[in-house]
Scaffold this motif. Sequence first.
Motif, short mmCIF file in Angstrom:
data_model
loop_
_atom_site.label_atom_id
_atom_site.label_comp_id
_atom_site.label_asym_id
_atom_site.label_seq_id
_atom_site.Cartn_x
_atom_site.Cartn_y
_atom_site.Cartn_z
N LEU A 61 8.19 -51.60 8.51
CA LEU A 61 9.63 -51.87 8.47
C LEU A 61 10.09 -52.50 9.79
N VAL A 62 9.55 -51.99 10.88
CA VAL A 62 9.91 -52.52 12.20
C VAL A 62 9.34 -53.93 12.38
N ASP A 63 8.11 -54.14 11.93
CA ASP A 63 7.49 -55.47 12.04
C ASP A 63 8.32 -56.54 11.34
N TYR A 64 8.92 -56.18 10.20
CA TYR A 64 9.68 -57.14 9.41
C TYR A 64 11.20 -56.90 9.52
N PRO A 91 7.76 -34.73 11.77
CA PRO A 91 6.66 -34.13 10.99
C PRO A 91 6.75 -34.41 9.49
N LEU A 92 7.97 -34.51 8.96
CA LEU A 92 8.11 -34.78 7.52
C LEU A 92 7.70 -36.21 7.16
N TYR A 93 7.60 -37.07 8.17
CA TYR A 93 7.29 -38.49 7.91
C TYR A 93 6.00 -38.93 8.58
N ASN A 118 17.01 -50.21 5.03
CA ASN A 118 15.85 -50.72 4.31
C ASN A 118 15.23 -49.57 3.51
N ASP A 119 14.27 -49.91 2.67
CA ASP A 119 13.63 -48.93 1.80
C ASP A 119 12.34 -48.43 2.44
N LEU A 121 3.97 -47.24 7.09
CA LEU A 121 5.10 -47.86 6.40
C LEU A 121 6.29 -48.05 7.35
N ILE A 122 6.48 -47.08 8.25
CA ILE A 122 7.58 -47.18 9.23
C ILE A 122 7.34 -48.35 10.17
#
Length: 253
Positions: free
Chosen positions: A19-22, A7-9, A41-42, A15-16
């Motif tokens: 990160l997985v795509d790259y 829930p916090l994300y 990662n950031d 964006l998550i």
Amino acid sequence: MQITAHPLYKEKEMLISQLVDYFFSSGDMIVEGSRNTIKSNDLDGEVVNIKFFQKPGLFKSIIYSFFRSTKAKRSYDYANYLLEHDIPTPLPVAYIENYNSLGLLQDSFYICQQIDYDFTIRELIHNPLFPERNNILEQFAAFTYKMHESKVNFLDHSPGNTLIVKKGEGDYDFYLIDLNRMKFERMSIEKRMDNFKKMWLSKTMVKVIAKAYSKLSGHPEAQLHQILLDKTKAFKGKITRKKYLKRKAGLMK
């Protein structure tokens, strides 16, 4: 791709997923294994860890697709259980599952916050003169006792899977990682001692942990010491035999 975010994300799902795509072309490598890979990662200014679970074989793919939770989902669910019971672990950010057109699992990812830790139990094993060694072991025994009281049987309770953070002089926090293998059950005292066997404890470490666990559990120290010593010896012997047979098989090729 199916993504489930904490829930916090929830607002950072896009964006998550990026990160997985790259995952394979960006980020810093932490662990590059034959089955799983972990990178940092950031994520919008925050450092997170991303664990990639490789594509399982056909049989396991069917099992994970229709009969059992994936490793990524279990990691996420178990992390939430631990935190609900006040057992520290890196906050789960999300998990992602990729399925093919037949509905079979291809691969999965687990994302969590990164913990900047000071050391693990492994350092205490290799260095008998490690500062505050006995104090840390006593606190680790208390941490494990609390875990057992919360009905958590952590099947991968091994030297590298507890991150240790020094909070202040003589005070430490412990964080469980690599969470996808757990059972939630009431544990007998023998099963509780058995849960320490993968720690590869020395005789001195066994003595310290047995004494600390005895004070918390009310079970006789001598009893716990003997059980823990027997479990540790048996496990070490089993691993040593496996390594010997593996080397022998390699020489015979």
